[in-house]
Motif scaffolding. Sequence first.
Motif, mmCIF file in Angstrom:
data_model
loop_
_atom_site.group_PDB
_atom_site.id
_atom_site.type_symbol
_atom_site.label_atom_id
_atom_site.label_comp_id
_atom_site.label_asym_id
_atom_site.label_seq_id
_atom_site.Cartn_x
_atom_site.Cartn_y
_atom_site.Cartn_z
ATOM 1 N N UNK A 8 -27.600 -32.894 -6.797
ATOM 2 C CA UNK A 8 -28.552 -32.121 -6.065
ATOM 3 C C UNK A 8 -27.973 -30.738 -6.085
ATOM 4 N N UNK A 9 -26.598 -30.670 -5.909
ATOM 5 C CA UNK A 9 -25.985 -29.416 -5.777
ATOM 6 C C UNK A 9 -26.043 -28.340 -6.945
ATOM 7 N N UNK A 10 -26.359 -29.005 -8.168
ATOM 8 C CA UNK A 10 -26.134 -28.424 -9.253
ATOM 9 C C UNK A 10 -27.495 -28.238 -9.927
ATOM 10 N N UNK A 181 -33.396 -27.379 3.423
ATOM 11 C CA UNK A 181 -34.527 -27.180 2.537
ATOM 12 C C UNK A 181 -33.919 -28.077 1.393
ATOM 13 N N UNK A 182 -32.984 -27.893 0.690
ATOM 14 C CA UNK A 182 -32.337 -28.738 -0.274
ATOM 15 C C UNK A 182 -32.436 -30.391 -0.019
ATOM 16 N N UNK A 183 -31.980 -30.488 1.144
ATOM 17 C CA UNK A 183 -31.745 -31.971 1.525
ATOM 18 C C UNK A 183 -33.407 -32.631 1.604
ATOM 19 N N UNK A 193 -28.171 -36.892 -0.390
ATOM 20 C CA UNK A 193 -27.755 -35.706 -0.850
ATOM 21 C C UNK A 193 -27.125 -34.931 0.508
ATOM 22 N N UNK A 194 -27.612 -35.493 1.758
ATOM 23 C CA UNK A 194 -27.318 -34.823 2.948
ATOM 24 C C UNK A 194 -25.774 -34.470 3.109
ATOM 25 N N UNK A 195 -24.921 -35.732 2.539
ATOM 26 C CA UNK A 195 -23.702 -35.496 2.738
ATOM 27 C C UNK A 195 -22.993 -34.470 1.878
ATOM 28 N N UNK A 196 -23.538 -34.409 0.725
ATOM 29 C CA UNK A 196 -22.951 -33.446 -0.096
ATOM 30 C C UNK A 196 -23.148 -32.238 0.461
ATOM 31 N N UNK A 201 -21.570 -26.930 3.044
ATOM 32 C CA UNK A 201 -21.876 -26.056 4.190
ATOM 33 C C UNK A 201 -20.521 -25.754 4.782
ATOM 34 N N UNK A 202 -19.989 -27.068 5.111
ATOM 35 C CA UNK A 202 -18.844 -27.152 5.895
ATOM 36 C C UNK A 202 -17.390 -26.241 5.426
ATOM 37 N N UNK A 203 -17.547 -26.346 3.992
ATOM 38 C CA UNK A 203 -16.583 -25.614 3.387
ATOM 39 C C UNK A 203 -16.855 -24.014 3.380
ATOM 40 N N UNK A 204 -18.107 -23.764 3.063
ATOM 41 C CA UNK A 204 -18.297 -22.416 3.257
ATOM 42 C C UNK A 204 -18.271 -21.819 4.365
#
Lengths: 224, 285
Positions: A8-10, A181-183, A193-196, A201-204
Amino acid sequence: MQDSGINVLFMGSNFLRLLEGLCVTLRISLISVILSIPLGIFFGIFMTLKNPFSKAISRIYLEFIRIMPQLVLLFIAYFGVTRAFGWSLSADVSATVVFVLWGTAEMGDLVRGALISIPKNQYDSAFALGMTKAQTFIHIVVPQTFRRLIPLTINLTTRMIKTTSLVVLIGITEVLKVGKQIIDANRFEYPSAALWVYGVIFLLYFLACWPISVMAKKLEKRWG
Amino acid sequence: MKKNIFVKFIAAVITAVLLAGALAGCGKGEGGTASSFRTLDEIKESGKIVIGVFSDKAPFGYVDEYVEYQGYDVYFAERIAKDLGVAVEYVSTDPASRVEYVATGKVDIILANFTVTEERAKQVDFALPYMKVMLGVVSPDESLITDVEQLNGKNLIVVKGTTAETYFEKNHPDINLQKYDEYADAYNALLDGRGDAFSTDNTEVLAWALSNKGFTVGIDALGNADTIAPAVQKGNTTLLTWLNDEIKALGEEQFFHADYEATLSEVYGEAADPDSLVVEGGNID
């Protein structure tokens, strides 16, 4: 069908959207922090004045901002002002106004606390050396207050960065909202997808707040 | 040497203010619009209609990976803009702020899965409905529940604060309700077998059952139909009348069935009957 959620991220411009969301978060919070710190310093000095009138004003302001949840303040600034006076502030402006008001109150109280924590004998010694009130303030009180304020200010800054996630309620799409929105757009095909997305977001958030902490440590060492 | 710090402090303050100004400058400087509502003519003149939709409630209103708004509500919004001959600007709204957006005129129309209630009708003007929602009950295939009577004495999972909770408490006191705070918890309870069935809006359970094998929606239309309609600011009669005429006209070409086919059918699958969700021309049977 239950594919790995990392894809989903890509998809499309999803990753770029998350970064843009982070930009919105940082823009609102950093503008607010940058304005709150100088305003808060003046407010803090104002609070230490021994005038009953100024004391009452600053007390009311501080308590009002503290007691009101930031969410309520945002609604008042964005919707309430339009209803009451017919002025339509943009969402960005309302958010900045609210966070500056909040940041100034919090910063002011930190400055007040740091100022009154300077022991009385520091003043006495300065006067004994023949310094005027102004000289004492500039040469003795301010440098010591500054040092005490650094960790507290950093704490406030990171808190403000995280609290800006409330601005979604007045329609600003910041990093957390983009994540949702993405999830949601992928919740049927990629339930994991939520986990990823939340992981990214945590990393950001971490990447946004960590340099600030590092900088603060350096400053503390230099002035400590 | 001490003086240095004071000079630095003043310099820092000045830099801070300048930097803030610079940062503010690169933000998008969208000016405010008029506070009260815009009439139909004013919208047409401005060449743009502002519509509040959801951006994270698939399949009704969401943003796809190319940053385009999509969904059942958005499909209708696109048509409204086309028939008015204006461009459309979407504003992302949340459940809690929908009334405020339209009441303060920050959007012209709210098209965000907005259920008609008496409480809301005091603050906004609803147009004719374009969708209806009833309760659905999903249960495992091996002990499928197809009738409410089968639930007596069994454990039914509901989410707190939903219409399902109030409906079963009032009308079926013999059913044991298991209440959860979040949808995710409720679904997990059903998967674990902690409850015999789960009930909430039929749209929600239909979509869930499709992506979870071994579960079927045995009851897809229970309770009173809640209707979903566009809302405009109180007193904006020109826009309201136009919207009502539009919905009636679209009913003749079965527009909302086409909308269903385009946006909802892949989510609800063959099992769902479009007529249990879609309302054409504002007529609820």
